[in-house]
Enzyme design. Structure first.
Site, PDB file in Angstrom:
ATOM      1  N   CYS A  81      45.392  44.733  12.165  1.00 14.55           N
ATOM      2  CA  CYS A  81      46.327  45.451  11.295  1.00 14.55           C
ATOM      3  C   CYS A  81      47.677  45.444  12.001  1.00 14.55           C
ATOM      4  O   CYS A  81      47.831  46.084  13.050  1.00 14.55           O
ATOM      5  CB  CYS A  81      45.843  46.877  11.038  1.00 14.55           C
ATOM      6  SG  CYS A  81      46.993  47.858  10.048  1.00 14.55           S
ATOM      7  N   CYS A 223      51.810  46.278   4.537  1.00 20.49           N
ATOM      8  CA  CYS A 223      50.739  45.583   5.267  1.00 20.49           C
ATOM      9  C   CYS A 223      51.403  44.603   6.221  1.00 20.49           C
ATOM     10  O   CYS A 223      52.068  43.661   5.783  1.00 20.49           O
ATOM     11  CB  CYS A 223      49.809  44.858   4.297  1.00 20.49           C
ATOM     12  SG  CYS A 223      48.528  43.853   5.118  1.00 20.49           S
TER      13      CYS A 223
END
Length: 287
Positions: A81, A223
């Protein structure tokens, strides 16, 4: 249980300090923590654990002291991530668990399921160096009655980048449901990014607007790895192998710089609250 809440361009996380890996973290507890009404709320959980104390981090313990144990909001794991890594680094520095790089070119290593990630501090921003995005296939995503072609991109986790037709506004997309994708192409699921071109931004080679539906978390405001995937596709479409792309997400702006052998993701990383919680009050599901 102690916690900190942080975010990177609106991509928010519950951060749990667990240096010795003693916390009994389960999918049910993670989902309960991330519940926005009954828990703390978040797109995921970042457990801060020494690499030597985590089975998936021990192989990198000689190169990085800390392992980012990242969980999606539904209790599933993710390999990487980008925004989470930037917030993770901000937490380490804020809590004096790691020292900021001493030189302008110095980096701070952290271990992840996708391998070693290096970070540098740029004032209020944190930048992380990840693997260079790899465009490896084409596929489609279906959203309602709309089917869009896209580029499959590996950034340590899977992405499908789909450009919208000129007549369709990015804000008009209904991302309350997951886009349909070919399970044979993405057996472990995929993050799907939808993009439109933006106006030129000084100092960059391209400017892209993006929304994303993340596997395990639904639509998020940002993201990081998705921005890297989008940046790589934008550079390819511009006929470039390397370069810098401004990626605007609903939560703000990220800057993606693709080099010959890596990808740098830069943007703000903010810690907003610290406190204690009572796990038994969350109503976590078994498992």
């Amino acid at each position: 249980m102690e916690f900190t809440k942080g975010h990177g361009t609106g991509n928010d996380f519950v951060i749990l300090p667990d240096p010795d890996g003693t916390l009994d973290l389960t999918p049910g507890l993670v989902a309960a923590l991330c519940d926005r009404r009954r828990g703390l709320g978040g797109d995921g959980v970042l457990r801060v654990v020494r690499a030597a104390k985590h089975a998936e981090g021990v192989a990198l313990a000689g190169e990085a002291e800390w392992f980012m144990d990242y969980w999606n909001s539904d209790g599933s794991f993710a390999e990487m991530c980008g925004n989470g890594a930037r917030v993770f680094v901000r937490y380490l520095l804020d809590r004096s668990l790691a020292a900021a790089p001493s030189s302008s070119g110095g980096t701070l290593p952290i271990a992840t399921r996708a391998g070693l990630v290096r970070a540098r501090v740029e004032g209020a921003d944190v930048a992380v160096e990840m693997r260079r995005p790899r465009l490896y296939d084409t596929a489609t995503a279906t959203l309602g009655g709309l089917t869009l072609p896209g580029a499959a991109v590996d950034v340590g986790n899977p992405h499908l980048v789909c450009a919208l037709p000129a007549a369709l506004e990015l804000t008009a997309l209904d991302l309350t449901r997951a886009p349909e994708v070919d399970a044979s192409t993405f057996p472990a699921g995929v993050n799907v990014e939808f993009t439109t071109p933006g106006e030129p931004v000084a100092g960059t080679d391209a400017h892209v607007l993006m929304r994303v539906y993340e596997r395990g978390s639904a639509e998020t405001l940002s993201c990081g790895t998705g921005a890297c995937a989008v940046g790589a596709v934008a550079l390819r479409d511009a006929g470039l192998d390397t370069g810098t792309v401004a990626v605007d997400v609903p939560g703000g702006r990220l800057t993606v710089t693709v080099t010959a052998d890596s990808c740098w993701l830069s943007g703000p990383a903010v810690l907003v609250a610290t406190g204690t919680l009572t796990p038994s009050a969350l109503g976590a599901l078994p498992g």
